[in-house]
Write a protein that holds these residues in place. Structure first.
Motif, PDB file in Angstrom:
ATOM      1  N   TRP A 208      -0.439  -1.288   1.139  1.00  0.00           N
ATOM      2  CA  TRP A 208       0.478  -0.472   0.334  1.00  0.00           C
ATOM      3  C   TRP A 208       1.847  -1.143   0.227  1.00  0.00           C
ATOM      4  O   TRP A 208       2.427  -1.218  -0.855  1.00  0.00           O
ATOM      5  N   ASN A 209       2.370  -1.644   1.335  1.00  0.00           N
ATOM      6  CA  ASN A 209       3.669  -2.328   1.296  1.00  0.00           C
ATOM      7  C   ASN A 209       3.613  -3.557   0.397  1.00  0.00           C
ATOM      8  O   ASN A 209       4.548  -3.818  -0.368  1.00  0.00           O
TER       9      ASN A 209
ATOM     10  N   GLN B 223       3.646  -2.406  -3.182  1.00  0.00           N
ATOM     11  CA  GLN B 223       4.992  -2.001  -3.582  1.00  0.00           C
ATOM     12  C   GLN B 223       5.869  -3.216  -3.877  1.00  0.00           C
ATOM     13  O   GLN B 223       6.632  -3.230  -4.850  1.00  0.00           O
TER      14      GLN B 223
ATOM     15  N   THR C 110       4.993  -4.752  -7.392  1.00  0.00           N
ATOM     16  CA  THR C 110       4.995  -3.972  -8.630  1.00  0.00           C
ATOM     17  C   THR C 110       5.917  -4.577  -9.676  1.00  0.00           C
ATOM     18  O   THR C 110       5.596  -4.574 -10.873  1.00  0.00           O
TER      19      THR C 110
ATOM     20  N   PHE D 156       9.113   5.898  -6.945  1.00  0.00           N
ATOM     21  CA  PHE D 156       8.793   4.595  -6.372  1.00  0.00           C
ATOM     22  C   PHE D 156       8.666   4.682  -4.851  1.00  0.00           C
ATOM     23  O   PHE D 156       7.923   3.937  -4.231  1.00  0.00           O
TER      24      PHE D 156
ATOM     25  N   ARG E 220       3.333   8.717  -7.525  1.00  0.00           N
ATOM     26  CA  ARG E 220       3.779   7.436  -6.971  1.00  0.00           C
ATOM     27  C   ARG E 220       3.166   6.294  -7.778  1.00  0.00           C
ATOM     28  O   ARG E 220       2.031   6.389  -8.255  1.00  0.00           O
TER      29      ARG E 220
ATOM     30  N   ASN F 292       2.321   3.473  -6.440  1.00  0.00           N
ATOM     31  CA  ASN F 292       1.193   3.118  -5.576  1.00  0.00           C
ATOM     32  C   ASN F 292       0.881   4.353  -4.752  1.00  0.00           C
ATOM     33  O   ASN F 292       1.670   4.760  -3.899  1.00  0.00           O
TER      34      ASN F 292
ATOM     35  N   ASN G 159      -3.159   1.617  -7.416  1.00  0.00           N
ATOM     36  CA  ASN G 159      -2.043   0.956  -8.088  1.00  0.00           C
ATOM     37  C   ASN G 159      -1.977   1.467  -9.520  1.00  0.00           C
ATOM     38  O   ASN G 159      -2.907   1.286 -10.297  1.00  0.00           O
TER      39      ASN G 159
END
Length: 505
Positions: free
Chosen positions: A205-206, A209, A212, A261, A316, A318, A335
């Motif tokens: 996930w990080n 982010q 993106t 975000f 979100r 993500n 995503n």
């Protein structure tokens, strides 16, 4: 105060019960994570594409019910407005020639849908925002005739308590109001799913982010809304403003928007679901009869339906996903940042880049998110939305110097992110032929500084210079876009401008 606190069919007791149930779901999720009950990785990816229906004149067609009836496939379903459809591609295992197989499946599905749409004088368009949409197209009467859309619209409108304001300043400025969430339907996107284990969730996930911004710089495809040229990717500001339950007073107090975000790197999937509960009131406080903790005590797998429903109303870029397959729970990162189109090849190239670079970044010994402030990642995302392929980002310096520096997005992708994507696809076991072809598409976009948004803007301005009115130029740009989309060459190979009219003789 004598007020009647009720929204739609829900009253205070519904909301209180839902809040309690949501907390029990969170406790259940925490237990599932602690007991390591989740599925082991299968290297599975999934793909959804939102589509527009257009006429031969390039204008939107409000015909999704008729088209879906003709398609008659569970792979296709409604989206928010009557000019929207969505196609869902079955999960695939990452590896081998997966991207070529995906491309062939999507081409076959879209060609079939296009033929069926043609029976009612419509066609399929993959594009971030249809340039010919007008404010009159995006009204509540054009929402799809599906109960959940009507209910969601009703609840968001009730939560806000006043008209929605759209105010987006880019190349030009758009200001208008709406009485419903219908303008959100202008946004058509690609959603990429990746199943991950709980131990790997935070890293994936990080990483997602952090990249993106690069995804948007490469893939921007939504420069127009309601006849105005705005940001190179106008979907994020439009989506945030058209779903914003906060009146100005709550915005001024720093209440988070539901299209978000985020504000920090995470250490677990639990962090995100817990944020959802803490920051966002329920829009749809619908409870089922399951007690998730009793199900767990009995050795079963709870559906956590309130947690899943609530998560679906926090937008979100993500998003964490909890789901059950074959009786076993699993986690996915969804995503949601990419616009649809321009072509199937472009969509698959975007996917290959994403799956490759996220795999590589998630496994780096010095994680990128330890070196990049979260605020910089958020600012990079906005810069990419505003400027597309010409954006500049704050990014960690290479080597031992430490700190961050400003970099050109296209240079960053070519010098740093594409080699990572290549290594990531190798780690997935993707065949070199697939890897090289689709990452080559990304490289050429960077080299030529072309994406869907830059092509649309250049073609539109060329049409204006040729003497067309704004409306005619937008319609002609849309018709040409659909023509080239059907031909299938990736967007970096598209000739800019409208074709010369055939000579008459």
């Amino acid at each position: 105060m004598g007020e009647k606190v009720v929204a739609g069919q829900f009253d205070l007791s519904d909301r209180q019960r839902y809040r309690e149930k949501l907390q029990r779901c969170l406790t259940g999720l925490e237990r599932l994570l602690a007991e390591k009950r989740f599925d082991r990785p299968k290297n599975l990816m999934g793909l959804e594409i939102e589509l527009n229906l257009v006429g031969t004149d390039g204008m939107p067609k409000m015909l999704n019910a008729q088209v879906l009836e003709r398609i008659a496939s569970r792979d296709f379903q409604t989206e928010l407005a009557m000019f929207n459809l969505e196609v869902n591609i079955a999960p695939h295992r990452l590896g081998g020639r997966v991207f070529d197989r995906l491309a062939e499946e999507i081409r076959t599905s879209l060609a079939y849908a296009d033929r069926k749409a043609g029976e009612v004088d419509a066609g399929i368009a993959m594009i971030g925002i249809l340039p010919t949409l007008d404010r009159d197209d995006l009204v509540s009467s054009n929402l799809s005739a599906v109960d959940r859309y009507a209910l969601l619209n009703e609840q968001i409108v009730a939560a806000r308590g006043e008209d929605f304001t759209l105010d987006i300043e880019g190349v030009e400025r758009l200001t208008c109001t709406s009485k419903s969430i219908a303008p959100e339907a202008a946004c058509t996107s690609v959603q990429l799913h990746l199943q991950v284990t709980p131990d790997r969730f935070a890293a994936v996930w990080n990483a997602a982010q952090a990249v993106t911004a690069a995804q948007i710089a490469l893939g921007a495809n939504a420069p127009f809304l309601f006849g105005r040229e705005l940001w190179r990717e106008s979907r994020p500001p439009l989506f945030q403003q058209s779903t914003d339950t906060r009146p100005p007073e709550l915005q001024a107090q720093g209440v988070r928007p539901r299209t978000w975000f985020g504000e920090r790197w995470v250490t677990s999937a639990y962090d995100l679901f817990e944020e959802n509960r803490r920051y966002f009131p329920a829009l749809l406080p619908i409870c089922d009869d399951e007690d998730p903790l009793e199900v767990l005590d009995a050795g079963g797998v709870p559906s956590l339906s309130e947690l899943v429903l609530h998560n679906g109303t926090v937008y979100r870029w993500n998003r964490p996903v909890y789901d059950i397959a074959d009786g076993v729970p699993h986690l996915r990162v969804e995503n949601r940042v990419l616009p649809a189109g321009p072509t199937v090849t472009d969509v698959i190239a975007n996917a290959a880049f994403y799956y490759g670079v996220v795999r590589a970044l998630a496994e780096e010994p010095r994680p990128l998110w330890h070196r990049l402030p979260f605020e910089a990642a958020a600012a990079n995302f906005e810069a990419a939305c505003r400027h597309g392929i010409d954006a500049r980002f704050e990014w960690p310096r290479r080597g031992r110097l430490g700190g961050t520096t400003e970099v050109d997005a296209a240079v960053l992708v070519r010098d740093e992110l594409l080699p990572l994507a290549e290594a990531g696809l190798d780690a997935w076991g993707v065949e070199p032929a697939d890897r090289d072809y689709y990452l080559g598409v990304i490289d050429e976009r960077c080299r030529r500084r072309v994406n869907g948004a830059s092509w649309q803007a250049a073609t539109f301005h060329g049409a204006l210079e040729a003497g067309l009115s704004r409306e005619a130029a937008l319609a002609a740009t849309t018709r040409r876009y659909v023509e080239l989309m059907r031909e299938g060459d990736p967007v970096h190979l598209w000739p800019v401008g409208l074709p010369e009219p055939a000579p008459t003789g």
